[in-house]
Design an enzyme around this catalytic site. Structure first.
Site, PDB file in Angstrom:
ATOM      1  N   VAL A   1       0.889  -1.179   0.000  1.00  0.00           N
ATOM      2  CA  VAL A   1       0.000   0.000   0.000  1.00  0.00           C
ATOM      3  C   VAL A   1       0.924   1.227   0.000  1.00  0.00           C
ATOM      4  O   VAL A   1       0.853   2.083   0.878  1.00  0.00           O
ATOM      5  CB  VAL A   1      -0.927   0.000   1.237  1.00  0.00           C
ATOM      6  CG1 VAL A   1      -2.121   0.921   0.992  1.00  0.00           C
ATOM      7  CG2 VAL A   1      -1.412  -1.392   1.584  1.00  0.00           C
ATOM      8  N   HIS A   2       1.778   1.299  -1.002  1.00  0.00           N
ATOM      9  CA  HIS A   2       2.940   2.188  -1.041  1.00  0.00           C
ATOM     10  C   HIS A   2       2.721   3.565  -0.388  1.00  0.00           C
ATOM     11  O   HIS A   2       3.355   3.910   0.608  1.00  0.00           O
ATOM     12  CB  HIS A   2       3.372   2.416  -2.490  1.00  0.00           C
ATOM     13  CG  HIS A   2       3.642   1.190  -3.272  1.00  0.00           C
ATOM     14  ND1 HIS A   2       4.764   0.415  -3.095  1.00  0.00           N
ATOM     15  CD2 HIS A   2       2.927   0.582  -4.257  1.00  0.00           C
ATOM     16  CE1 HIS A   2       4.737  -0.608  -3.935  1.00  0.00           C
ATOM     17  NE2 HIS A   2       3.639  -0.537  -4.642  1.00  0.00           N
TER      18      HIS A   2
END
Length: 312
Positions: free
Chosen positions: A240-241
């Site tokens: 979930v950068h």
């Protein structure tokens, strides 16, 4: 408390990051969102940013549209990952709130000149074109910046758009090069850490079980977005950068890194867009980046879930 502007190119993980940030008004005094072309073209990133505000019940937060293309290179997008609309797993629509009047670069210059010295944090979740343009136009704006926190780069992990380059840097290496030289304190959350903070069925189910609209949206986005990343990288979950930037601002103790020298390769060729992270100090150059390499994955998802539960 951070007085904050978020510069972004939504993007699935950007939307989650924006919802996360808007759920923490006691810690993040969010002034505005500025958008840039990146994951999808500017019209769609700008719409998606306004959608995030609508979904969070925060249509009062202004969204300024910025750069439509990189400083020098040809534009590239990531619709293969984020879908044609920039968000997969949910239905998009035109938000009720319009864009704020004016260009994002002008807004950044005006705002950073007006704020007290070293008072504003800029979180950057996409290509760094807007800030690079603002710095070129008005180098004095660095006085207003407290810190830059970027989701950008890769070293130990390798790249996600080429074998050596991370997308946000590869999309505009010349902008990243200018930002890294600006002299403001910088923290970077590269793929080195984002690929260690991964979804699981249980983590997505917890978000869905909150029972609110925001939890459903985040779970639906992750449910559609994570599997393609898992297949491509053979990982047990999806990253979930961009949301790691918000977690870092809220609870930096979840992360560990080191102050090192980082430069960008903007030369055409195999290394184009690579972040050259001198982890061992081999070049004896002045450190310019707090480069994050470790993060508490469960701590991240606990913090995300707690905040998403606060939203409508």
């Amino acid at each position: 408390m951070h007085t904050l502007i978020i510069d972004t190119d939504p993007g699935a993980d950007d939307v989650i990051a924006l919802l996360f940030a808007m759920a923490a008004p006691e810690a993040l005094k969010l002034q505005a969102l500025t958008t840039v072309a990146g994951n999808v073209p500017l019209a769609k990133t700008s719409r998606n940013a306004r959608l995030a505000c609508e979904w969070a019940g925060r249509p009062d937060i202004p969204v300024y549209a910025g750069a439509e293309q990189p400083l020098q290179r040809a534009p590239i997008y990531a619709a293969n990952i984020h879908g044609r609309e920039g968000i997969t797993g949910v239905t998009v629509h035109e938000p009720a709130a319009p864009l704020a009047e004016g260009h994002a670069v002008d807004y950044l210059v005006r705002t950073l000149r007006a704020v007290p010295e070293k008072s504003l944090t800029l979180a950057m979740l996409g290509p760094q074109t807007n800030l690079a343009l603002a710095l070129e136009q008005a180098p004095d704006i660095v006085r207003g910046l407290r810190e830059l926190v970027l989701m950008a780069g890769a070293h130990f992990n390798g790249g996600n758009i080429t074998p050596t380059a991370e997308f946000n840097v590869f999309a505009d290496p010349h902008a990243a090069e200018a930002v890294l030289k600006c002299g403001v304190p910088i923290t970077m959350l590269p793929l080195d850490v984002t690929h260690k903070i991964l979804t699981s069925d249980e983590r997505i189910a917890r978000l869905r079980a909150i029972g609110n609209q925001a939890g459903q949206i985040v779970a639906d986005i992750l449910g559609a977005y994570a599997p393609q990343e898992m297949r491509h990288y053979d990982m047990p979950g999806g990253p979930v950068h961009d949301a790691t930037v918000i977690a870092y601002l809220l609870q930096p103790s979840l992360f560990r890194g080191k102050l090192i020298n980082v430069e960008v390769d903007s030369r055409e060729g195999m290394g184009f867009g690579q972040t050259v992270a001198d982890w061992y100090g081999s070049l004896h150059r002045t450190p310019n980046v707090n480069w994050i390499v470790e993060g508490d994955a469960q701590g991240f998802f606990d913090l995300l879930t707690e905040h998403i539960a606060r939203l409508p």
